[in-house]
Design a protein around this motif. Structure first.
Motif, PDB file in Angstrom:
ATOM      1  N   VAL A 117      38.240  43.919  53.353  1.00 30.58           N
ATOM      2  CA  VAL A 117      38.186  44.738  52.059  1.00 30.58           C
ATOM      3  C   VAL A 117      36.544  45.232  52.046  1.00 30.58           C
ATOM      4  O   VAL A 117      36.445  46.291  51.473  1.00 30.58           O
ATOM      5  CB  VAL A 117      38.687  43.891  50.876  1.00 30.58           C
ATOM      6  CG1 VAL A 117      38.124  44.519  49.530  1.00 30.58           C
ATOM      7  CG2 VAL A 117      40.049  43.856  51.066  1.00 30.58           C
ATOM      8  N   GLY A 147      37.411  48.321  54.262  1.00 31.47           N
ATOM      9  CA  GLY A 147      37.860  48.949  52.722  1.00 31.47           C
ATOM     10  C   GLY A 147      36.808  49.703  52.220  1.00 31.47           C
ATOM     11  O   GLY A 147      37.298  50.984  51.728  1.00 31.47           O
ATOM     12  N   PHE A 148      35.503  49.188  51.819  1.00 32.29           N
ATOM     13  CA  PHE A 148      34.702  49.542  51.135  1.00 32.29           C
ATOM     14  C   PHE A 148      34.106  51.154  51.722  1.00 32.29           C
ATOM     15  O   PHE A 148      34.045  52.165  51.201  1.00 32.29           O
ATOM     16  CB  PHE A 148      33.260  48.747  51.069  1.00 32.29           C
ATOM     17  CG  PHE A 148      32.162  49.636  50.707  1.00 32.29           C
ATOM     18  CD1 PHE A 148      31.913  49.894  49.270  1.00 32.29           C
ATOM     19  CD2 PHE A 148      31.212  50.097  51.548  1.00 32.29           C
ATOM     20  CE1 PHE A 148      30.766  50.443  48.854  1.00 32.29           C
ATOM     21  CE2 PHE A 148      30.104  50.558  51.281  1.00 32.29           C
ATOM     22  CZ  PHE A 148      29.766  51.028  49.693  1.00 32.29           C
ATOM     23  N   LEU A 158      44.742  49.343  49.469  1.00 35.84           N
ATOM     24  CA  LEU A 158      43.931  50.001  48.624  1.00 35.84           C
ATOM     25  C   LEU A 158      43.925  51.414  48.668  1.00 35.84           C
ATOM     26  O   LEU A 158      43.110  52.255  48.197  1.00 35.84           O
ATOM     27  CB  LEU A 158      42.345  49.788  49.551  1.00 35.84           C
ATOM     28  CG  LEU A 158      41.678  48.522  49.390  1.00 35.84           C
ATOM     29  CD1 LEU A 158      40.417  48.431  50.173  1.00 35.84           C
ATOM     30  CD2 LEU A 158      41.526  47.863  47.856  1.00 35.84           C
ATOM     31  N   SER A 177      33.416  49.443  44.213  1.00 38.68           N
ATOM     32  CA  SER A 177      33.143  47.809  43.913  1.00 38.68           C
ATOM     33  C   SER A 177      34.056  47.261  42.896  1.00 38.68           C
ATOM     34  O   SER A 177      34.856  46.389  43.203  1.00 38.68           O
ATOM     35  CB  SER A 177      31.748  47.421  43.724  1.00 38.68           C
ATOM     36  OG  SER A 177      30.929  47.982  44.680  1.00 38.68           O
ATOM     37  N   GLU A 190      37.507  47.475  44.197  1.00 37.10           N
ATOM     38  CA  GLU A 190      37.869  46.553  44.977  1.00 37.10           C
ATOM     39  C   GLU A 190      38.105  45.100  44.466  1.00 37.10           C
ATOM     40  O   GLU A 190      39.019  44.311  44.701  1.00 37.10           O
ATOM     41  CB  GLU A 190      36.538  46.038  46.019  1.00 37.10           C
ATOM     42  CG  GLU A 190      36.386  47.395  47.179  1.00 37.10           C
ATOM     43  CD  GLU A 190      35.043  47.288  47.684  1.00 37.10           C
ATOM     44  OE1 GLU A 190      35.265  47.414  49.035  1.00 37.10           O
ATOM     45  OE2 GLU A 190      33.922  46.684  47.126  1.00 37.10           O
ATOM     46  N   THR A 192      41.821  43.138  44.818  1.00 36.28           N
ATOM     47  CA  THR A 192      41.681  41.886  45.294  1.00 36.28           C
ATOM     48  C   THR A 192      42.041  40.784  44.281  1.00 36.28           C
ATOM     49  O   THR A 192      42.654  39.849  44.621  1.00 36.28           O
ATOM     50  CB  THR A 192      40.126  41.698  45.973  1.00 36.28           C
ATOM     51  OG1 THR A 192      40.049  42.544  46.819  1.00 36.28           O
ATOM     52  CG2 THR A 192      40.511  40.309  46.739  1.00 36.28           C
TER      53      THR A 192
END
Length: 453
Positions: free
Chosen positions: A53, A57-58, A224, A249, A252, A256
């Motif tokens: 992630v 993912g970022f 995501l 951020s 995320e 999560t």
């Protein structure tokens, strides 16, 4: 009048973060994540997932949001504006959203049915063997629930970005979090539940496997909302002065966090009320519709807890389905210059029709299979195992080797420092394409039965 004003914008960073998080927080977190974590070793899977992630993912989320904000266009026209030779990447993204929203609405209808069942005090019926298969095997009732689900998301998307999507997410997302915490706390206080908490949170390195790592990487896309055109579309509604890196951020963390809460709701419950048997943990997609109703039926106030749980799942499904529909609506509005109302009504009917085979594939059309899969399973395989990884690889290569990473970095830096710029550059040019290619190849070979991981 500026392009931004014509398109409408999110009123604030909070509005954008909640909408984007609402898109990301869906059945992928509450339905898919817990059963994958249960299947692939609990804490081992969780640790692998978090690493992916904050890296891959970022990278892809930042890239997609930046493309949307830079072009102020929906996916097809965003890629066309940047380099018309690569318009196909945007077309694939919209195709993915269209296919997913078709079968997503079917599952959303199932959730609505379960909510109704528990809310009317009939949870014991939902806990009986054969209830789920008997329901989805019917030709008409699942279609009615599917239609009601679509009407609900249309009512939101019709009202646009600020008055529809943003306003609803500001209510649904905090409510979802509160419900998640309440149910998770209740579950973890039951006798035997702490064994499930340990299984889920403490990595057992003996349980690491290639299959688990690939499943975690694939889950990042689903969870995501990457490679579906959603983040590009939402990025096109973001104001130039908003800090994109900080927003990503926050998304995320939000996403999560809900996945963690979902795991703490479901896995400890299985340990508490079913002894944590591998049979129950390995149920896969049926964990939510087959196993959990039995768990709720074993609890004091089971109907109330079950109703709250499925209400929360319904909220999550609605926020994601709204995002998927918005991708298609925005694309149609950009291409044909039609009103949002007309686009919504036409597309609402189309996605209902697209979803019919996925619904009937569990009943009267069950004999029709593609590569041995029913229609819904095949659509899920096609989007998650093939088209989304292809779209993500293409996006990374497009940014890294066609328009250049500087074009994205410059967009991010319009409103903030790009603190993870070096990570982004390395990931988008080298690491992400290779990692995603590994998922693509292994998923296709595994699903087709050519290899066993």
């Amino acid at each position: 009048m500026s392009t931004q004003e014509k398109r409408g914008v999110f009123s604030s960073k909070l509005g954008f973060v909640l909408a984007a998080a609402g898109s990301a927080v869906g059945l992928g977190n509450i339905w898919r994540f817990p059963y994958l974590a249960a299947k692939y070793g609990g804490g081992a899977f969780l640790l692998t997932y978090i690493i992916f992630v904050v890296t891959l993912g970022f990278t892809i989320m930042m890239a997609e949001i930046a493309i949307g904000r830079k072009t102020q266009l929906s996916p097809i026209f965003a890629f066309k504006k940047l380099n018309k030779k690569y318009t196909i990447i945007g077309i694939v993204a919209v195709a993915v959203a269209t296919i997913i929203v078709g079968y997503y609405n079917v599952i959303g209808g199932w959730v609505a049915k379960y909510l109704f069942t528990f809310a009317t005090g009939n949870g014991a019926g939902a806990a009986t063997d054969g209830f789920f298969s008997g329901f989805i095997g019917q030709p008409f009732e699942p279609l009615i629930w599917q239609a009601l689900f679509i009407i609900a998301i249309l009512a939101v998307v019709l009202n646009g970005v600020k008055k529809g999507i943003e306003r609803v997410n500001k209510v649904l997302m905090p409510t979802l979090i509160i419900l998640s915490i309440v149910i998770a706390v209740y579950t973890m206080t039951q006798p035997g539940a702490m064994e499930g908490v340990k299984y889920f949170l403490i990595p057992d390195f003996s349980k690491f496997s290639v299959e688990g790592v690939l499943a975690a990487l694939g889950q990042v896309f689903y969870s995501l909302s990457l490679a579906m055109g959603i983040m590009i579309t939402y990025g096109s509604y973001v104001k130039k002065e908003e800090d994109m890196e900080k927003a990503v951020s926050h998304i995320e963390i939000f996403d999560t966090g809900v996945a963690l809460l979902a795991g703490l709701m479901i896995i400890p419950a299985v340990f508490a009320f079913s002894g944590g048997s591998q049979t129950e943990l390995g149920q896969g997609p049926g964990l939510m519709f087959n196993t959990l109703p039995k768990v709720f039926d074993s609890m004091p106030m089971g109907d109330l807890i079950g109703a709250l749980f499925f209400l929360m799942v319904l909220f999550a499904a609605l926020t994601s389905a709204m995002s998927l529909l918005e991708v298609i609506v925005a694309s149609v509005c950009d291409r044909f210059k039609v009103s949002r109302v007309k686009a919504c009504l036409i597309l609402g009917l189309i996605v209902f029709v697209i979803g019919i085979p996925s619904s009937l594939g569990n009943g009267i059309w069950s004999s029709f299979t593609i590569f041995g899969m029913d229609f819904l399973t095949f659509c899920d395989f096609l989007t998650n195992a093939v088209l989304m990884p292809l779209g993500a690889i293409a996006t990374c290569l497009f940014i890294g080797w066609v328009i250049g990473v500087k074009s994205i970095s410059d967009e991010v830096k319009l409103s903030s420092k790009f603190r993870r710029e070096k990570l982004f550059n390395v990931m988008v040019k080298y690491v992400a394409p290779i990692a995603i290619l590994a998922v693509l190849v292994s998923s296709i070979l595994s699903n087709l039965g050519i290899i066993t991981l």
